[in-house]
Scaffold this motif. Sequence first.
Motif, short mmCIF file in Angstrom:
data_model
loop_
_atom_site.label_atom_id
_atom_site.label_comp_id
_atom_site.label_asym_id
_atom_site.label_seq_id
_atom_site.Cartn_x
_atom_site.Cartn_y
_atom_site.Cartn_z
N MET A 1 0.89 -1.20 0.01
CA MET A 1 0.00 0.16 -0.02
C MET A 1 0.91 1.31 0.14
SD MET A 1 -3.32 -0.19 0.40
CE MET A 1 -4.53 -1.41 0.37
N ALA A 2 0.37 2.15 -0.68
CA ALA A 2 1.14 3.43 -0.82
C ALA A 2 0.14 4.44 -0.14
CB ALA A 2 1.46 4.00 -2.19
N ARG A 3 0.60 5.66 0.36
CA ARG A 3 -0.37 6.53 0.84
C ARG A 3 0.01 8.02 0.00
NH1 ARG A 3 -0.92 7.65 7.01
NH2 ARG A 3 -2.01 5.71 6.69
N ILE A 4 -1.12 8.52 -0.42
CA ILE A 4 -0.89 9.86 -1.12
C ILE A 4 -1.86 10.95 -0.41
CG2 ILE A 4 -0.89 8.93 -3.22
CD1 ILE A 4 -4.02 9.44 -3.72
N ARG A 5 -1.42 12.28 -0.46
CA ARG A 5 -2.27 13.35 -0.15
C ARG A 5 -3.09 14.12 -1.08
NH1 ARG A 5 1.60 16.08 2.38
NH2 ARG A 5 1.41 14.76 4.18
N MET A 6 -4.24 14.14 -1.03
CA MET A 6 -4.99 14.90 -1.97
C MET A 6 -4.85 16.33 -1.93
SD MET A 6 -6.31 12.39 -3.43
CE MET A 6 -7.50 13.12 -4.47
N LEU A 7 -4.77 16.85 -3.20
CA LEU A 7 -4.33 18.23 -3.54
C LEU A 7 -5.79 19.12 -3.78
CD1 LEU A 7 -1.23 18.26 -5.47
CD2 LEU A 7 -1.45 18.84 -2.94
N VAL A 8 -6.83 18.22 -4.38
CA VAL A 8 -8.17 18.64 -4.81
C VAL A 8 -9.21 17.65 -4.50
CG1 VAL A 8 -7.30 19.78 -7.00
CG2 VAL A 8 -8.01 17.38 -7.00
N SER A 9 -10.45 18.00 -4.30
CA SER A 9 -11.39 17.18 -3.82
C SER A 9 -11.82 16.04 -5.15
CB SER A 9 -12.62 17.73 -3.54
OG SER A 9 -13.15 18.35 -4.87
N ALA A 10 -12.09 14.59 -4.79
CA ALA A 10 -12.51 13.81 -5.82
C ALA A 10 -13.38 12.96 -5.18
CB ALA A 10 -11.10 13.11 -6.34
N ALA A 11 -14.40 12.37 -5.84
CA ALA A 11 -15.45 11.85 -5.75
C ALA A 11 -15.76 10.71 -6.55
CB ALA A 11 -16.65 12.38 -5.26
N GLY A 12 -16.19 9.61 -6.34
CA GLY A 12 -16.69 8.59 -7.36
C GLY A 12 -17.98 7.59 -6.71
N SER A 13 -18.41 6.84 -7.36
CA SER A 13 -19.49 5.79 -6.76
C SER A 13 -19.32 5.18 -5.12
CB SER A 13 -19.87 4.80 -7.75
OG SER A 13 -18.74 3.92 -7.97
N ASP A 14 -18.03 5.24 -5.13
CA ASP A 14 -17.81 4.52 -3.66
C ASP A 14 -16.66 4.99 -2.79
OD1 ASP A 14 -15.52 3.65 -5.37
OD2 ASP A 14 -15.70 1.45 -4.80
N PHE A 15 -16.30 6.35 -3.14
CA PHE A 15 -15.35 7.12 -2.53
C PHE A 15 -15.73 8.85 -2.54
CE2 PHE A 15 -13.69 7.14 -6.85
CZ PHE A 15 -12.91 8.47 -6.85
N ALA A 16 -14.87 9.35 -1.47
CA ALA A 16 -15.00 11.04 -1.71
C ALA A 16 -13.90 11.41 -0.76
CB ALA A 16 -16.47 11.35 -1.15
N TRP A 17 -12.94 11.96 -1.46
CA TRP A 17 -11.69 12.60 -1.09
C TRP A 17 -11.78 14.09 -0.93
CZ3 TRP A 17 -9.02 9.00 -4.69
CH2 TRP A 17 -9.10 7.55 -3.96
N GLU A 18 -11.30 14.64 0.19
CA GLU A 18 -11.33 16.34 0.35
C GLU A 18 -9.66 16.59 0.18
OE1 GLU A 18 -13.02 17.28 3.95
OE2 GLU A 18 -14.96 16.49 3.24
#
Length: 72
Positions: A1-18
């Motif tokens: 597993m790798a870890r990322i830090r979101m810079l923008v919001s993104a969403a899909g049918s089974d996820f939502a990241w800020e």
Amino acid sequence: MARIRMLVSAAGSDFAWEPGQEVDLPGSEAAKWADGVRAVMVRSEPVETPEGATAAPEKAARPRARRPARKG
């Protein structure tokens, strides 16, 4: 597993990241998202330390200086 830090919001049918949220993804998927625009890589492998032990800071080894070749 790798870890990322979101810079923008993104969403899909089974996820939502800020923005600012750190997300663990499989390495190949994380590499796709971590393009410097949508997200950045935080670490590619999890840091493992034994329980009860504190991790010592890592130190980089200094390269040894080369001596000039002797003549004669």
